[in-house]
Design a protein around this motif. Structure first.
Motif, PDB file in Angstrom:
ATOM      1  N   ALA A  14      -9.425  -3.905  10.156  1.00 43.07           N
ATOM      2  CA  ALA A  14      -9.261  -4.366   8.703  1.00 43.07           C
ATOM      3  C   ALA A  14     -10.198  -3.544   7.896  1.00 43.07           C
ATOM      4  O   ALA A  14     -11.288  -3.040   8.089  1.00 43.07           O
ATOM      5  CB  ALA A  14      -9.752  -5.812   8.501  1.00 43.07           C
ATOM      6  N   GLY A  15      -9.498  -2.947   6.630  1.00 40.78           N
ATOM      7  CA  GLY A  15     -10.237  -2.055   5.665  1.00 40.78           C
ATOM      8  C   GLY A  15      -9.553  -0.287   6.082  1.00 40.78           C
ATOM      9  O   GLY A  15     -10.113   0.241   5.277  1.00 40.78           O
ATOM     10  N   GLY A  16      -9.224  -0.257   7.086  1.00 35.98           N
ATOM     11  CA  GLY A  16      -8.807   1.149   7.594  1.00 35.98           C
ATOM     12  C   GLY A  16      -7.601   1.451   7.089  1.00 35.98           C
ATOM     13  O   GLY A  16      -6.818   0.844   6.045  1.00 35.98           O
ATOM     14  N   SER A  17      -7.386   2.578   7.384  1.00 36.81           N
ATOM     15  CA  SER A  17      -5.879   3.345   6.734  1.00 36.81           C
ATOM     16  C   SER A  17      -5.123   3.942   7.763  1.00 36.81           C
ATOM     17  O   SER A  17      -5.610   4.357   9.158  1.00 36.81           O
ATOM     18  CB  SER A  17      -6.285   4.506   5.856  1.00 36.81           C
ATOM     19  N   LEU A  18      -3.705   4.070   7.749  1.00 35.37           N
ATOM     20  CA  LEU A  18      -2.951   4.609   8.596  1.00 35.37           C
ATOM     21  C   LEU A  18      -1.822   5.300   7.890  1.00 35.37           C
ATOM     22  O   LEU A  18      -1.369   5.026   6.661  1.00 35.37           O
ATOM     23  CB  LEU A  18      -1.937   3.619   9.605  1.00 35.37           C
ATOM     24  N   ARG A  64       1.306  -3.605  -3.307  1.00 35.79           N
ATOM     25  CA  ARG A  64       0.908  -2.669  -4.256  1.00 35.79           C
ATOM     26  C   ARG A  64      -0.333  -2.494  -4.839  1.00 35.79           C
ATOM     27  O   ARG A  64      -1.307  -3.119  -4.575  1.00 35.79           O
ATOM     28  CB  ARG A  64       1.534  -3.261  -5.651  1.00 35.79           C
ATOM     29  N   GLY A  65      -0.966  -1.320  -4.779  1.00 30.56           N
ATOM     30  CA  GLY A  65      -2.026  -0.816  -4.975  1.00 30.56           C
ATOM     31  C   GLY A  65      -2.814  -0.455  -3.869  1.00 30.56           C
ATOM     32  O   GLY A  65      -3.886   0.059  -3.666  1.00 30.56           O
ATOM     33  N   ARG A  66      -2.204  -0.593  -2.601  1.00 28.37           N
ATOM     34  CA  ARG A  66      -2.930  -0.375  -1.357  1.00 28.37           C
ATOM     35  C   ARG A  66      -2.102   0.745  -0.616  1.00 28.37           C
ATOM     36  O   ARG A  66      -2.500   1.567   0.251  1.00 28.37           O
ATOM     37  CB  ARG A  66      -3.162  -1.599  -0.272  1.00 28.37           C
ATOM     38  N   PHE A  67      -0.769   0.521  -0.574  1.00 37.30           N
ATOM     39  CA  PHE A  67       0.360   1.483   0.040  1.00 37.30           C
ATOM     40  C   PHE A  67       0.902   2.493  -1.040  1.00 37.30           C
ATOM     41  O   PHE A  67       1.151   2.187  -2.094  1.00 37.30           O
ATOM     42  CB  PHE A  67       1.363   0.529   0.718  1.00 37.30           C
ATOM     43  N   THR A  68       1.191   3.516  -0.435  1.00 33.23           N
ATOM     44  CA  THR A  68       1.892   4.837  -1.136  1.00 33.23           C
ATOM     45  C   THR A  68       2.971   5.291  -0.362  1.00 33.23           C
ATOM     46  O   THR A  68       2.718   5.868   0.891  1.00 33.23           O
ATOM     47  CB  THR A  68       0.680   5.742  -1.615  1.00 33.23           C
ATOM     48  N   ILE A  69       4.056   5.418  -1.050  1.00 33.42           N
ATOM     49  CA  ILE A  69       5.327   6.039  -0.451  1.00 33.42           C
ATOM     50  C   ILE A  69       5.401   7.430  -1.056  1.00 33.42           C
ATOM     51  O   ILE A  69       5.151   7.568  -2.624  1.00 33.42           O
ATOM     52  CB  ILE A  69       6.529   5.168  -0.456  1.00 33.42           C
ATOM     53  N   VAL A  78       9.630  11.057   4.996  1.00 26.97           N
ATOM     54  CA  VAL A  78       9.081  10.142   4.036  1.00 26.97           C
ATOM     55  C   VAL A  78       7.830   9.667   4.614  1.00 26.97           C
ATOM     56  O   VAL A  78       7.855   9.322   5.844  1.00 26.97           O
ATOM     57  CB  VAL A  78      10.187   9.007   3.646  1.00 26.97           C
ATOM     58  N   TYR A  79       6.798   9.560   4.071  1.00 19.70           N
ATOM     59  CA  TYR A  79       5.498   8.772   4.240  1.00 19.70           C
ATOM     60  C   TYR A  79       5.210   7.747   3.674  1.00 19.70           C
ATOM     61  O   TYR A  79       5.574   7.162   2.851  1.00 19.70           O
ATOM     62  CB  TYR A  79       4.391   9.954   4.112  1.00 19.70           C
ATOM     63  N   LEU A  80       4.323   6.767   4.606  1.00 18.84           N
ATOM     64  CA  LEU A  80       3.798   5.852   3.898  1.00 18.84           C
ATOM     65  C   LEU A  80       2.147   5.642   4.159  1.00 18.84           C
ATOM     66  O   LEU A  80       1.985   5.450   5.399  1.00 18.84           O
ATOM     67  CB  LEU A  80       4.500   4.448   4.555  1.00 18.84           C
ATOM     68  N   GLN A  81       1.467   5.732   3.238  1.00 14.04           N
ATOM     69  CA  GLN A  81       0.039   5.828   3.194  1.00 14.04           C
ATOM     70  C   GLN A  81      -0.442   4.290   3.078  1.00 14.04           C
ATOM     71  O   GLN A  81      -0.043   3.921   1.925  1.00 14.04           O
ATOM     72  CB  GLN A  81      -0.554   6.830   2.186  1.00 14.04           C
ATOM     73  N   MET A  82      -1.079   3.908   4.010  1.00 14.25           N
ATOM     74  CA  MET A  82      -1.688   2.541   4.024  1.00 14.25           C
ATOM     75  C   MET A  82      -3.049   2.495   3.977  1.00 14.25           C
ATOM     76  O   MET A  82      -3.632   3.039   5.076  1.00 14.25           O
ATOM     77  CB  MET A  82      -0.974   1.638   5.083  1.00 14.25           C
ATOM     78  N   ASP A  83      -3.515   2.195   2.916  1.00 13.29           N
ATOM     79  CA  ASP A  83      -5.092   1.806   2.852  1.00 13.29           C
ATOM     80  C   ASP A  83      -5.605   0.489   2.850  1.00 13.29           C
ATOM     81  O   ASP A  83      -4.691  -0.477   2.323  1.00 13.29           O
ATOM     82  CB  ASP A  83      -5.595   2.752   1.580  1.00 13.29           C
ATOM     83  N   SER A  84      -6.750   0.169   2.838  1.00 14.83           N
ATOM     84  CA  SER A  84      -7.199  -1.189   2.853  1.00 14.83           C
ATOM     85  C   SER A  84      -6.573  -2.033   3.602  1.00 14.83           C
ATOM     86  O   SER A  84      -6.214  -3.119   3.164  1.00 14.83           O
ATOM     87  CB  SER A  84      -7.093  -1.669   0.984  1.00 14.83           C
TER      88      SER A  84
END
Length: 114
Positions: A14-18, A64-69, A78-84
């Protein structure tokens, strides 16, 4: 026909990124919208984020605010950056493409430990 191959899933605290990737091939010229969905055990498959051919994005409220497509047109990816990341983000994540039909990737597991 469009073929989609996802990669980048795994186990994270939890709190990490992928960062997930979805590589498209085949009739990619027909694709209007690329999207990411997720499905947790016993739940329905829900949209997480989408991006249009014009670069317009939209997100589920829960991410919203944590993931970026984003998309790299030169790589047809296409990428999905997943933070927090949170434990409730645990699911199988699927890439989707809307063209002449709707196409799915095979899915990639994301597990977030508490």
């Amino acid at each position: 026909q469009v073929q989609l191959v996802e990669s980048g899933g795994g186990l994270v605290q939890a709190g990490g990124s992928l960062r997930l990737s979805c590589a498209a091939s085949g009739s990619i010229f027909s694709i209007n919208v690329m999207s990411w969905y997720r499905q947790a055990p016993g739940k329905q498959r829900d949209v997480v984020a989408l991006i249009t051919s014009g670069g317009i994005t939209n997100y589920a409220d829960s991410v919203r605010g944590r993931f970026t497509i984003s998309r790299d047109n030169a790589k047809n990816t296409v990428y999905l950056q997943m933070d927090s990341l949170k434990p409730e983000d645990t699911a199988v994540y699927y890439c989707g493409a809307q063209g002449t039909g709707f196409y799915w990737g095979q899915g990639t597991q994301v597990t977030v430990s508490s």
